[in-house]
Write a protein that holds these residues in place. Structure first.
Motif, PDB file in Angstrom:
ATOM      1  N   PRO A  55      -2.143  -7.075   2.972  1.00 43.91           N
ATOM      2  CA  PRO A  55      -1.051  -7.067   2.038  1.00 43.91           C
ATOM      3  C   PRO A  55       0.091  -7.913   2.177  1.00 43.91           C
ATOM      4  O   PRO A  55       0.699  -8.628   1.440  1.00 43.91           O
ATOM      5  CB  PRO A  55      -0.534  -5.822   1.962  1.00 43.91           C
ATOM      6  CG  PRO A  55      -1.714  -4.739   2.141  1.00 43.91           C
ATOM      7  CD  PRO A  55      -2.317  -5.477   3.305  1.00 43.91           C
ATOM      8  N   GLN A  56       0.400  -8.179   3.547  1.00 43.17           N
ATOM      9  CA  GLN A  56       1.363  -9.333   3.910  1.00 43.17           C
ATOM     10  C   GLN A  56       0.998 -10.540   3.616  1.00 43.17           C
ATOM     11  O   GLN A  56       1.857 -11.345   3.556  1.00 43.17           O
ATOM     12  CB  GLN A  56       1.793  -9.046   5.241  1.00 43.17           C
ATOM     13  CG  GLN A  56       0.723  -9.506   6.323  1.00 43.17           C
ATOM     14  CD  GLN A  56       1.005  -9.269   7.795  1.00 43.17           C
ATOM     15  OE1 GLN A  56       2.080  -9.266   8.198  1.00 43.17           O
ATOM     16  NE2 GLN A  56       0.139  -8.960   8.488  1.00 43.17           N
ATOM     17  N   PHE A  57       0.001 -10.971   3.221  1.00 43.10           N
ATOM     18  CA  PHE A  57      -0.450 -12.334   2.673  1.00 43.10           C
ATOM     19  C   PHE A  57      -0.662 -12.347   1.151  1.00 43.10           C
ATOM     20  O   PHE A  57      -1.117 -13.529   0.685  1.00 43.10           O
ATOM     21  CB  PHE A  57      -1.793 -12.577   3.298  1.00 43.10           C
ATOM     22  CG  PHE A  57      -1.645 -12.771   4.989  1.00 43.10           C
ATOM     23  CD1 PHE A  57      -0.956 -13.682   5.416  1.00 43.10           C
ATOM     24  CD2 PHE A  57      -2.268 -11.801   5.623  1.00 43.10           C
ATOM     25  CE1 PHE A  57      -0.780 -13.609   6.845  1.00 43.10           C
ATOM     26  CE2 PHE A  57      -2.057 -11.778   6.967  1.00 43.10           C
ATOM     27  CZ  PHE A  57      -1.238 -12.618   7.736  1.00 43.10           C
ATOM     28  N   THR A  58       0.025 -11.393   0.313  1.00 41.93           N
ATOM     29  CA  THR A  58      -0.190 -11.612  -0.754  1.00 41.93           C
ATOM     30  C   THR A  58       1.333 -11.750  -1.320  1.00 41.93           C
ATOM     31  O   THR A  58       2.271 -11.548  -0.652  1.00 41.93           O
ATOM     32  CB  THR A  58      -0.536 -10.070  -1.357  1.00 41.93           C
ATOM     33  OG1 THR A  58       0.312  -9.054  -1.038  1.00 41.93           O
ATOM     34  CG2 THR A  58      -1.970  -9.891  -1.027  1.00 41.93           C
ATOM     35  N   ALA A  59       1.367 -12.134  -2.693  1.00 45.71           N
ATOM     36  CA  ALA A  59       2.729 -12.262  -3.371  1.00 45.71           C
ATOM     37  C   ALA A  59       2.791 -11.518  -4.652  1.00 45.71           C
ATOM     38  O   ALA A  59       1.896 -11.692  -5.545  1.00 45.71           O
ATOM     39  CB  ALA A  59       3.038 -13.791  -3.337  1.00 45.71           C
ATOM     40  N   ALA A  60       3.899 -10.717  -4.781  1.00 43.43           N
ATOM     41  CA  ALA A  60       4.052 -10.012  -6.027  1.00 43.43           C
ATOM     42  C   ALA A  60       4.267 -10.839  -7.211  1.00 43.43           C
ATOM     43  O   ALA A  60       3.851 -10.453  -8.420  1.00 43.43           O
ATOM     44  CB  ALA A  60       5.050  -8.906  -5.725  1.00 43.43           C
ATOM     45  N   ASP A  61       4.821 -12.093  -6.959  1.00 42.42           N
ATOM     46  CA  ASP A  61       5.183 -12.999  -8.119  1.00 42.42           C
ATOM     47  C   ASP A  61       3.987 -13.900  -8.470  1.00 42.42           C
ATOM     48  O   ASP A  61       4.216 -14.762  -9.274  1.00 42.42           O
ATOM     49  CB  ASP A  61       6.331 -13.645  -8.006  1.00 42.42           C
ATOM     50  CG  ASP A  61       6.413 -14.366  -6.612  1.00 42.42           C
ATOM     51  OD1 ASP A  61       5.621 -14.413  -5.588  1.00 42.42           O
ATOM     52  OD2 ASP A  61       7.322 -15.261  -6.475  1.00 42.42           O
ATOM     53  N   ASN A  62       2.678 -13.818  -8.135  1.00 40.27           N
ATOM     54  CA  ASN A  62       1.715 -14.711  -8.043  1.00 40.27           C
ATOM     55  C   ASN A  62       1.133 -14.278  -9.321  1.00 40.27           C
ATOM     56  O   ASN A  62       1.274 -13.304  -9.870  1.00 40.27           O
ATOM     57  CB  ASN A  62       0.550 -14.286  -7.011  1.00 40.27           C
ATOM     58  CG  ASN A  62      -0.323 -15.472  -6.885  1.00 40.27           C
ATOM     59  OD1 ASN A  62      -0.944 -16.111  -7.935  1.00 40.27           O
ATOM     60  ND2 ASN A  62      -0.651 -15.712  -5.683  1.00 40.27           N
ATOM     61  N   SER A  63       0.397 -15.475 -10.023  1.00 41.13           N
ATOM     62  CA  SER A  63      -0.398 -15.117 -11.155  1.00 41.13           C
ATOM     63  C   SER A  63      -1.356 -14.319 -11.108  1.00 41.13           C
ATOM     64  O   SER A  63      -1.578 -13.733 -12.252  1.00 41.13           O
ATOM     65  CB  SER A  63      -0.499 -16.647 -12.068  1.00 41.13           C
ATOM     66  OG  SER A  63      -1.507 -17.457 -10.893  1.00 41.13           O
ATOM     67  N   TRP A  64      -2.127 -14.171 -10.113  1.00 40.74           N
ATOM     68  CA  TRP A  64      -3.147 -13.216 -10.039  1.00 40.74           C
ATOM     69  C   TRP A  64      -2.686 -11.949  -9.611  1.00 40.74           C
ATOM     70  O   TRP A  64      -1.733 -11.947  -8.735  1.00 40.74           O
ATOM     71  CB  TRP A  64      -3.888 -13.538  -8.571  1.00 40.74           C
ATOM     72  CG  TRP A  64      -4.785 -15.035  -8.847  1.00 40.74           C
ATOM     73  CD1 TRP A  64      -4.516 -15.877  -9.953  1.00 40.74           C
ATOM     74  CD2 TRP A  64      -5.711 -15.578  -7.921  1.00 40.74           C
ATOM     75  NE1 TRP A  64      -5.586 -16.881  -9.420  1.00 40.74           N
ATOM     76  CE2 TRP A  64      -6.103 -16.775  -8.483  1.00 40.74           C
ATOM     77  CE3 TRP A  64      -6.111 -15.196  -6.819  1.00 40.74           C
ATOM     78  CZ2 TRP A  64      -7.013 -17.399  -8.090  1.00 40.74           C
ATOM     79  CZ3 TRP A  64      -7.413 -15.663  -6.082  1.00 40.74           C
ATOM     80  CH2 TRP A  64      -7.767 -17.157  -6.698  1.00 40.74           C
ATOM     81  N   PRO A  65      -3.214 -10.851 -10.247  1.00 40.57           N
ATOM     82  CA  PRO A  65      -2.964  -9.233  -9.952  1.00 40.57           C
ATOM     83  C   PRO A  65      -2.922  -9.006  -8.235  1.00 40.57           C
ATOM     84  O   PRO A  65      -3.841  -9.746  -7.789  1.00 40.57           O
ATOM     85  CB  PRO A  65      -3.800  -8.596 -10.557  1.00 40.57           C
ATOM     86  CG  PRO A  65      -4.566  -9.658 -11.791  1.00 40.57           C
ATOM     87  CD  PRO A  65      -4.551 -10.945 -11.113  1.00 40.57           C
ATOM     88  N   MET A  66      -2.514  -8.302  -7.785  1.00 39.87           N
ATOM     89  CA  MET A  66      -2.165  -7.800  -6.251  1.00 39.87           C
ATOM     90  C   MET A  66      -3.628  -7.468  -5.968  1.00 39.87           C
ATOM     91  O   MET A  66      -4.091  -7.837  -4.837  1.00 39.87           O
ATOM     92  CB  MET A  66      -1.345  -6.734  -5.954  1.00 39.87           C
ATOM     93  CG  MET A  66      -1.225  -6.471  -4.600  1.00 39.87           C
ATOM     94  SD  MET A  66      -0.370  -7.771  -3.845  1.00 39.87           S
ATOM     95  CE  MET A  66       1.252  -7.585  -4.544  1.00 39.87           C
ATOM     96  N   MET A  67      -4.506  -6.687  -6.842  1.00 39.71           N
ATOM     97  CA  MET A  67      -5.926  -6.381  -6.339  1.00 39.71           C
ATOM     98  C   MET A  67      -6.780  -7.231  -6.299  1.00 39.71           C
ATOM     99  O   MET A  67      -7.532  -7.354  -5.297  1.00 39.71           O
ATOM    100  CB  MET A  67      -6.298  -5.067  -7.419  1.00 39.71           C
ATOM    101  CG  MET A  67      -5.417  -3.902  -7.334  1.00 39.71           C
ATOM    102  SD  MET A  67      -5.292  -3.192  -5.549  1.00 39.71           S
ATOM    103  CE  MET A  67      -6.948  -2.740  -5.227  1.00 39.71           C
ATOM    104  N   ILE A  68      -6.656  -8.402  -7.242  1.00 42.76           N
ATOM    105  CA  ILE A  68      -7.355  -9.495  -7.191  1.00 42.76           C
ATOM    106  C   ILE A  68      -7.235 -10.428  -5.820  1.00 42.76           C
ATOM    107  O   ILE A  68      -8.204 -10.825  -5.188  1.00 42.76           O
ATOM    108  CB  ILE A  68      -7.225 -10.470  -8.450  1.00 42.76           C
ATOM    109  CG1 ILE A  68      -7.826  -9.727  -9.419  1.00 42.76           C
ATOM    110  CG2 ILE A  68      -8.012 -11.968  -8.269  1.00 42.76           C
ATOM    111  CD1 ILE A  68      -9.079  -9.474  -9.723  1.00 42.76           C
TER     112      ILE A  68
END
Length: 107
Positions: free
Chosen positions: A32-45
């Motif tokens: 999860p620390q390598f994800t971005a909430a404001d990314n165009s891809w959903p978090m689960m993807i």
């Protein structure tokens, strides 16, 4: 003891690794620390893609190590004995260290 096929060995190893709680915790805690909430891809993807990349890398590394070890240790019994002894000594040192830490904590 019955000899197993390569496919049986593969599925046994894959199921043991897949059910390893440490591996599952790696995905839950680290990815999860390598994800971005404001990314165009959903978090689960994002998590799924990162998990697949990590799994792919692990498969490659394990295959290279496995094939290399099989080749080296299979053709050189003296090296295989040395590796077994060295890994046994390392495990004993780790165990003694852990017990020592526990005893020191109790005192």
């Amino acid at each position: 003891m019955k000899a197993s096929t390569s496919a049986q060995q593969f599925w046994t190893g894959a199921s043991i690794s897949g059910l390893n709680p440490k591996a599952l915790l790696t995905y839950v805690v680290l990815l999860p620390q390598f994800t971005a909430a404001d990314n165009s891809w959903p978090m689960m993807i994002q998590l799924g893609v990162l998990g697949l990349i990590h799994t792919f890398n692990c498969v490659l590394v394990y295959l290279m190590v496995g094939f290399s070890a099989r080749k080296v240790l299979g053709t050189r019994p003296a090296v295989a004995r040395w590796v077994s002894r060295a890994s046994g000594i390392v495990m004993i040192v780790i165990a003694v260290t852990l017990v020592g830490e526990q005893v020191a904590h109790w005192l």
